[in-house]
Motif scaffolding. Structure first.
Motif, PDB file in Angstrom:
ATOM      1  N   ASN A 147       4.119  -8.475  27.731  1.00 48.50           N
ATOM      2  CA  ASN A 147       3.124  -9.548  27.803  1.00 48.50           C
ATOM      3  C   ASN A 147       2.648  -9.809  29.222  1.00 48.50           C
ATOM      4  N   SER A 148       3.342  -9.241  30.199  1.00 50.97           N
ATOM      5  CA  SER A 148       2.953  -9.469  31.589  1.00 50.97           C
ATOM      6  C   SER A 148       1.933  -8.455  32.083  1.00 50.97           C
ATOM      7  N   ILE A 149       1.556  -7.471  31.244  1.00 51.19           N
ATOM      8  CA  ILE A 149       0.605  -6.437  31.640  1.00 51.19           C
ATOM      9  C   ILE A 149      -0.764  -6.744  31.041  1.00 51.19           C
ATOM     10  N   VAL A 150      -1.820  -6.696  31.856  1.00 51.75           N
ATOM     11  CA  VAL A 150      -3.197  -6.878  31.391  1.00 51.75           C
ATOM     12  C   VAL A 150      -3.856  -5.509  31.295  1.00 51.75           C
ATOM     13  N   ARG A 151      -4.367  -5.158  30.120  1.00 49.77           N
ATOM     14  CA  ARG A 151      -5.014  -3.874  29.903  1.00 49.77           C
ATOM     15  C   ARG A 151      -6.493  -4.091  29.603  1.00 49.77           C
ATOM     16  N   VAL A 152      -7.271  -3.033  29.746  1.00 54.77           N
ATOM     17  CA  VAL A 152      -8.703  -3.091  29.489  1.00 54.77           C
ATOM     18  C   VAL A 152      -9.048  -2.101  28.387  1.00 54.77           C
ATOM     19  N   ASP A 153      -9.729  -2.562  27.335  1.00 53.88           N
ATOM     20  CA  ASP A 153     -10.173  -1.678  26.270  1.00 53.88           C
ATOM     21  C   ASP A 153     -11.311  -0.788  26.750  1.00 53.88           C
ATOM     22  N   LYS A 154     -11.527   0.308  26.045  1.00 54.46           N
ATOM     23  CA  LYS A 154     -12.650   1.186  26.361  1.00 54.46           C
ATOM     24  C   LYS A 154     -13.960   0.403  26.220  1.00 54.46           C
ATOM     25  N   TYR A 155     -14.823   0.530  27.209  1.00 51.22           N
ATOM     26  CA  TYR A 155     -16.081  -0.229  27.204  1.00 51.22           C
ATOM     27  C   TYR A 155     -17.074   0.360  26.208  1.00 51.22           C
ATOM     28  N   VAL A 156     -17.666  -0.507  25.401  1.00 46.99           N
ATOM     29  CA  VAL A 156     -18.721  -0.138  24.463  1.00 46.99           C
ATOM     30  C   VAL A 156     -19.968  -0.922  24.854  1.00 46.99           C
ATOM     31  N   THR A 162     -13.428  -6.268  27.252  1.00 49.95           N
ATOM     32  CA  THR A 162     -12.293  -6.837  26.532  1.00 49.95           C
ATOM     33  C   THR A 162     -11.006  -6.527  27.269  1.00 49.95           C
ATOM     34  N   PHE A 163     -10.275  -7.575  27.633  1.00 49.96           N
ATOM     35  CA  PHE A 163      -8.985  -7.446  28.293  1.00 49.96           C
ATOM     36  C   PHE A 163      -7.899  -7.882  27.319  1.00 49.96           C
ATOM     37  N   LYS A 164      -6.767  -7.188  27.356  1.00 51.79           N
ATOM     38  CA  LYS A 164      -5.634  -7.543  26.508  1.00 51.79           C
ATOM     39  C   LYS A 164      -4.507  -8.052  27.393  1.00 51.79           C
ATOM     40  N   ALA A 165      -4.218  -9.322  27.281  1.00 53.48           N
ATOM     41  CA  ALA A 165      -3.129  -9.946  28.017  1.00 53.48           C
ATOM     42  C   ALA A 165      -2.043 -10.298  27.013  1.00 53.48           C
ATOM     43  N   GLY A 166      -1.096  -9.366  26.823  1.00 53.90           N
ATOM     44  CA  GLY A 166      -0.082  -9.577  25.803  1.00 53.90           C
ATOM     45  C   GLY A 166      -0.732  -9.636  24.428  1.00 53.90           C
ATOM     46  N   PRO A 167      -0.501 -10.704  23.659  1.00 58.19           N
ATOM     47  CA  PRO A 167      -1.071 -10.804  22.310  1.00 58.19           C
ATOM     48  C   PRO A 167      -2.489 -11.372  22.275  1.00 58.19           C
ATOM     49  N   ILE A 168      -3.094 -11.605  23.443  1.00 54.56           N
ATOM     50  CA  ILE A 168      -4.403 -12.270  23.490  1.00 54.56           C
ATOM     51  C   ILE A 168      -5.481 -11.289  23.931  1.00 54.56           C
ATOM     52  N   ASP A 169      -6.578 -11.223  23.171  1.00 54.05           N
ATOM     53  CA  ASP A 169      -7.757 -10.444  23.553  1.00 54.05           C
ATOM     54  C   ASP A 169      -8.750 -11.381  24.232  1.00 54.05           C
ATOM     55  N   ILE A 170      -9.208 -10.986  25.410  1.00 59.74           N
ATOM     56  CA  ILE A 170     -10.168 -11.790  26.170  1.00 59.74           C
ATOM     57  C   ILE A 170     -11.445 -10.984  26.299  1.00 59.74           C
ATOM     58  N   ALA A 549     -49.579 -12.035  28.679  1.00 59.46           N
ATOM     59  CA  ALA A 549     -49.005 -10.729  28.969  1.00 59.46           C
ATOM     60  C   ALA A 549     -47.739 -10.950  29.793  1.00 59.46           C
ATOM     61  N   SER A 550     -46.682 -10.231  29.435  1.00 58.80           N
ATOM     62  CA  SER A 550     -45.395 -10.414  30.112  1.00 58.80           C
ATOM     63  C   SER A 550     -44.783  -9.064  30.436  1.00 58.80           C
ATOM     64  N   GLY A 551     -44.057  -9.018  31.525  1.00 58.88           N
ATOM     65  CA  GLY A 551     -43.313  -7.824  31.909  1.00 58.88           C
ATOM     66  C   GLY A 551     -42.064  -8.212  32.662  1.00 58.88           C
ATOM     67  N   GLY A 552     -40.983  -7.532  32.382  1.00 64.05           N
ATOM     68  CA  GLY A 552     -39.735  -7.868  33.069  1.00 64.05           C
ATOM     69  C   GLY A 552     -38.585  -7.031  32.573  1.00 64.05           C
ATOM     70  N   VAL A 553     -37.396  -7.538  32.761  1.00 66.84           N
ATOM     71  CA  VAL A 553     -36.188  -6.812  32.379  1.00 66.84           C
ATOM     72  C   VAL A 553     -35.236  -7.754  31.653  1.00 66.84           C
ATOM     73  N   ILE A 554     -34.393  -7.155  30.823  1.00 67.65           N
ATOM     74  CA  ILE A 554     -33.270  -7.885  30.242  1.00 67.65           C
ATOM     75  C   ILE A 554     -32.057  -6.979  30.319  1.00 67.65           C
ATOM     76  N   LEU A 555     -30.987  -7.523  30.835  1.00 66.83           N
ATOM     77  CA  LEU A 555     -29.735  -6.790  30.994  1.00 66.83           C
ATOM     78  C   LEU A 555     -28.722  -7.369  30.017  1.00 66.83           C
ATOM     79  N   LEU A 556     -28.123  -6.502  29.216  1.00 69.81           N
ATOM     80  CA  LEU A 556     -27.120  -6.931  28.250  1.00 69.81           C
ATOM     81  C   LEU A 556     -25.828  -6.170  28.508  1.00 69.81           C
ATOM     82  N   PHE A 557     -24.709  -6.880  28.527  1.00 64.09           N
ATOM     83  CA  PHE A 557     -23.433  -6.211  28.756  1.00 64.09           C
ATOM     84  C   PHE A 557     -22.366  -6.726  27.792  1.00 64.09           C
TER      85      PHE A 557
END
Length: 557
Positions: A147-156, A162-170, A549-557
């Motif tokens: 539970n003391s190790i924080v892991r990172v899931d594969k990014y989609v 998504t980080f896994k801190a023991g039994p908790i997904d963040i 008329a509109s022009g711009g960007v949207i960033l989604l992560f």
């Protein structure tokens, strides 16, 4: 010493006897010596140069012996493991003289030589190393599951981090956008409750958010005692100055120096449930009625109808009020069932919302719509969805309803203390079809007392009677490549007068046409270009329209 020499001579005599022509027992062949050389080289006792030199000498002697003497019966192996070097040399010389060829040599398997000892030591070290590696691997595995190790899931892409801190997904996800929008009014006269800017008379430029503000969503999930649960906090700040008003952060902005952007806490909720039972939600989140309509609207990622472009607030209108009524983010206790063969249902009780006079007053200063701030019962909403695929065509069909009683209605035409009330009813149906690069959406809603643009905006006339409303939009999108797509949509929202009402300034129809191009520069960043034409018409002669008329960007992560 004499006894020892006699003991050494016995194998020599045995060798001489064994290799006489009268003995037919099998003996070692002369090429056993070359095999021995190969083995010693493999074990590292001989270098390649030493091996080749000894082998050449052996072959030379063997060839000479084969010409000088007839073939002889082979001898039995000679045990020389316990002899000294000098004694081995004596035996070897005797065998060479007596037999006429260089005899084969074999090791006593019970007495390991120096190379064997080195091999055994190396094997022991390898075994110890393997055991140590296995212990280290098990220790590392235990540490990773700690539970003391924080892991990172594969990014989609689009699913956040998504980080896994023991039994908790963040999980942390979100989006940020910015657009330059130029709005040009096409003229006309004001329409009460209209969404067009046509009557403003001035072109406007803005750097603003689109239909979405920015969004930063934090979700914590875990399972305890077999129960799945999560907590969600969603913060939606804008880029333009905020202005205090009835719509809070969604009120038109204030482009004046020393201003600050608005912070919109739209999501604050927890969920509790299991895969078998379903999920219960407690808190503030997007409502059920109208949710699929806005989530499938392509202008969600662009601007659409601008609203107040000269003083932009947190968001534009998109297709809100010109195809559907805004679902809104409402405090709720709701339940969503597990999905069964593509079918899923949701039902909930929601914070009741006030009846609101969005249209304002007529020319004489009288309110065009009734208001209400009293609620003894909650709003109720329900929704059903069905997802299926036939022949590669992915389809979703959804339908939902809304009920709320508006109590203690007030207006200039209603007597004080009349306790007039009205039951608001609404329903919707829609479908989304996806096939290869094509996606199509069709949607329709109808309400009684629902109003237009937002929930309960101008839904009830000043005489206390409910107004009927309906609307729809159709949308087509095609992906020409994995990165480039075009979208076109058309939508209408109609608001009808109540029985006995005569309000010529009241909005009768809002409509818009939208065309947009999207290009995915990366997994995160999308470039957007869009054109929108918006019209509003009153029940009387007033009309107005605008183009943007509109022009711009949207960033989604």
């Amino acid at each position: 010493m004499a006894l020892k020499k006699r003991a050494l001579l016995l194998p020599v005599i045995a060798t001489s006897v064994a290799c006489t022509p009268f003995i037919t027992a099998p003996c070692a062949l002369a090429d056993d010596y070359s095999d021995l050389l190969d083995i010693l080289q493999l074990k590292g006792s001989l270098t390649k140069h030493e091996h080749d030199t000894l082998l050449a000498k052996h072959l030379s002697r063997t060839a000479s012996a084969s010409h000088a003497a007839p073939a002889r019966a082979v001898q039995r192996p000679v045990r020389i493991a316990s002899a000294t070097t000098a004694e081995r040399h004596s035996v070897h010389t005797a065998r060479t003289v007596n037999s006429g060829y260089e005899a084969g040599i074999r090791f006593d398997p019970g007495t390991p030589d120096e190379a064997s000892e080195r091999a055994e030591m190396a094997a022991s070290r390898a075994e110890a190393s393997a055991r140590s590696a296995q212990e280290a691997m098990l220790s590392t595995k235990d540490a990773l599951n700690s539970n003391s190790i924080v892991r990172v899931d594969k990014y989609v892409p689009g699913k956040g981090l998504t980080f896994k801190a023991g039994p908790i997904d963040i999980n942390f996800s979100g989006f940020v956008n910015g657009f330059y929008t130029y709005n040009s009014p096409a003229g006309g006269k004001p329409v009460a409750g209209g969404v067009s800017t046509g009557s403003s008379g001035f072109d406007s430029s803005s750097v603003r958010n689109g239909l979405l503000p920015a969004g930063f969503i934090l979700k914590l999930s875990t399972t305890q005692s077999g129960i799945d649960m999560s907590a969600v906090l969603g913060m939606y700040p804008g880029v333009d100055n905020a202005k205090n008003g009835a719509f809070n952060a969604n009120t038109g902005g204030s482009p004046v120096g020393l201003g600050t952007a608005g912070i919109d806490m739209r999501q604050v909720y927890v969920t509790v449930g299991t895969k078998e039972i379903g999920t219960f939600k407690f808190g503030r989140d997007l409502a059920l009625f109208g949710s699929d309509a806005i989530l499938n609207d392509a202008t969600l990622l662009s601007v659409g109808s601008t609203g107040s472009n000269s003083a932009p607030g947190n968001t534009s209108l998109g297709r809100i009020g010109v195809g559907y009524v805004y679902a809104d983010w409402i405090p709720q206790i709701s339940y969503t069932s597990p999905k069964y063969h593509g079918l899923q249902g949701s039902l909930g009780v929601f914070q009741p919302l006030d009846e609101f006079n969005y249209a304002g007053d007529d020319a004489s200063g009288r309110a065009l719509s009734a208001s209400s701030t009293q609620h003894s019962s909650p709003m109720v909403q329900g929704k059903g969805t069905y997802d299926f695929t036939i022949g590669g065509v992915q389809t979703r069909i959804w339908a939902s309803f809304l009920l709320q009683r508006q109590q203690a209605l007030t207006s200039p035409d209603l007597e004080a203390g009349s306790h007039r009330s009205a039951m608001v009813e609404a329903g919707e149906i829609g479908t989304k079809i996806t096939y290869k690069g094509f996606q199509g959406v069709a949607y329709y809603y109808r309400g009684s007392g629902l109003g237009t643009t937002a929930l309960f905006f101008d839904g009830i006339a000043d005489n206390g009677r409910k107004r009927a409303s309906e609307g729809y939009y159709v949308q087509a999108m095609y992906n020409f490549t994995k990165k480039f797509k075009l979208v076109g949509s058309y939508g209408v929202s109609n608001l009808y007068q109540a029985p006995g009402e005569n309000s010529p300034l009241l909005v009768r129809r809002n409509q818009s046409e939208v065309g947009a191009a999207f290009y995915s520069l990366t997994d995160w960043l999308n470039l957007v270009a869009e054109y929108t034409h918006t019209e509003s018409a009153a029940h009387g002669p007033n009309k107005e329209s605008d183009n943007s008329a509109s022009g711009g960007v949207i960033l989604l992560f």
